[in-house]
Design an enzyme around this catalytic site. Sequence first.
Site, PDB file in Angstrom:
ATOM      1  N   ARG A 181       2.775   4.751   6.567  1.00 38.35           N
ATOM      2  CA  ARG A 181       3.275   4.150   7.653  1.00 38.35           C
ATOM      3  C   ARG A 181       3.923   2.556   7.299  1.00 38.35           C
ATOM      4  O   ARG A 181       4.485   2.063   8.230  1.00 38.35           O
ATOM      5  CB  ARG A 181       2.153   3.934   8.648  1.00 38.35           C
ATOM      6  CG  ARG A 181       1.408   5.181   9.188  1.00 38.35           C
ATOM      7  CD  ARG A 181       0.203   5.038   9.756  1.00 38.35           C
ATOM      8  NE  ARG A 181      -0.781   4.398   8.650  1.00 38.35           N
ATOM      9  CZ  ARG A 181      -1.823   4.341   9.027  1.00 38.35           C
ATOM     10  NH1 ARG A 181      -2.406   4.278  10.270  1.00 38.35           N
ATOM     11  NH2 ARG A 181      -2.786   3.608   8.246  1.00 38.35           N
TER      12      ARG A 181
ATOM     13  N   CYS B 286       0.995  -1.114  -0.107  1.00 39.36           N
ATOM     14  CA  CYS B 286      -0.034  -0.004  -0.153  1.00 39.36           C
ATOM     15  C   CYS B 286       0.900   1.154  -0.084  1.00 39.36           C
ATOM     16  O   CYS B 286       1.941   1.324   0.493  1.00 39.36           O
ATOM     17  CB  CYS B 286      -0.780   0.032   1.114  1.00 39.36           C
ATOM     18  SG  CYS B 286      -2.141   1.620   1.237  1.00 39.36           S
TER      19      CYS B 286
ATOM     20  N   HIS C 157      -2.112  -4.116   4.975  1.00 41.32           N
ATOM     21  CA  HIS C 157      -1.912  -3.816   6.225  1.00 41.32           C
ATOM     22  C   HIS C 157      -3.318  -3.366   6.892  1.00 41.32           C
ATOM     23  O   HIS C 157      -4.362  -2.860   6.220  1.00 41.32           O
ATOM     24  CB  HIS C 157      -0.947  -2.688   6.376  1.00 41.32           C
ATOM     25  CG  HIS C 157      -1.495  -1.372   5.873  1.00 41.32           C
ATOM     26  ND1 HIS C 157      -2.037  -0.285   6.460  1.00 41.32           N
ATOM     27  CD2 HIS C 157      -1.725  -0.856   4.590  1.00 41.32           C
ATOM     28  CE1 HIS C 157      -2.596   0.650   5.712  1.00 41.32           C
ATOM     29  NE2 HIS C 157      -2.261   0.422   4.482  1.00 41.32           N
TER      30      HIS C 157
ATOM     31  N   CYS D 249      -6.128   0.079   6.807  1.00 37.64           N
ATOM     32  CA  CYS D 249      -5.654   0.395   5.719  1.00 37.64           C
ATOM     33  C   CYS D 249      -7.109   1.375   5.239  1.00 37.64           C
ATOM     34  O   CYS D 249      -8.047   1.255   5.451  1.00 37.64           O
ATOM     35  CB  CYS D 249      -5.614  -0.563   4.653  1.00 37.64           C
ATOM     36  SG  CYS D 249      -5.463   0.034   2.991  1.00 37.64           S
TER      37      CYS D 249
ATOM     38  N   ASP E 164       0.341   3.691   1.674  1.00 31.56           N
ATOM     39  CA  ASP E 164      -0.006   4.281   3.089  1.00 31.56           C
ATOM     40  C   ASP E 164       1.708   4.657   3.575  1.00 31.56           C
ATOM     41  O   ASP E 164       2.494   3.837   3.681  1.00 31.56           O
ATOM     42  CB  ASP E 164      -0.485   3.230   4.065  1.00 31.56           C
ATOM     43  CG  ASP E 164      -0.752   3.929   5.423  1.00 31.56           C
ATOM     44  OD1 ASP E 164       0.137   4.449   5.907  1.00 31.56           O
ATOM     45  OD2 ASP E 164      -1.982   3.733   5.800  1.00 31.56           O
TER      46      ASP E 164
HETATM   47 CO    CO Z   1      -3.562   1.165   3.064  1.00 33.09          CO
END
Ligand code: CO
Length: 208
Positions: A45, A41, A97, A100, A43
């Site tokens: 993090r 992803c 994850h 998400c 993302d």
């Molecule tokens: Co995500």
Amino acid sequence: MDLKAIFENNENWIKEKLSIDKDYFNRLAEGQSPDILYIGCSDSRVTAEELMGVQPGEVFVHRNIANMVPNTDLNVQSVLNYAVRYLKVSHVVICGHYYCGGVKAALQQEDLGVLNPWLRNIRDVYRLHQKELDAIADTEERYKRLVELNVQEQCVNIIKTAAVQKAKKERDFFVHGWVFDVKTGKLIDLNINFTEILESIMKIYRID
Ligand code: CO
């Protein structure tokens, strides 16, 4: 964030690498032969290299919202084809994850404009597994399970491609479904039983 700090960080990183090995960047420039393709992803993090503890050159990386492998997305399909046919990676990893935002958005009744067609792929995953998901009473647990099932379905999407079917015939080649738990930092192998999943559907998707 101070963007000047990024360039300072870069200078420090170069110094650190060269202090250990003065030919470090000369060798990097010679080419890459990663053994793993990681699809995760976007993302911020979920950092790919950092969470796996791998070095430059070791993993070919693709990231998009909710680690998807839509069959009409030229971007992820190009990455997958290049990694499998030319870099000849032995492993393809889908890493989802928990928590998400993309998966969460797909659970909401909301018009998100250009994101709608992208997130529709996750709604389709929900529909495929509706019985199991609807039986989970706790909203957070249902959301976490959808993250896992989305990883599983994207792994299946990978196996539907001709490049991967060919690679599986010709060499040791493995697809893995993982989840990163943002709350603990732990990387979890979902140990997806592909033999069982593929048994009933490969007669539909076999193209090589
Ligand atoms: Co995500």
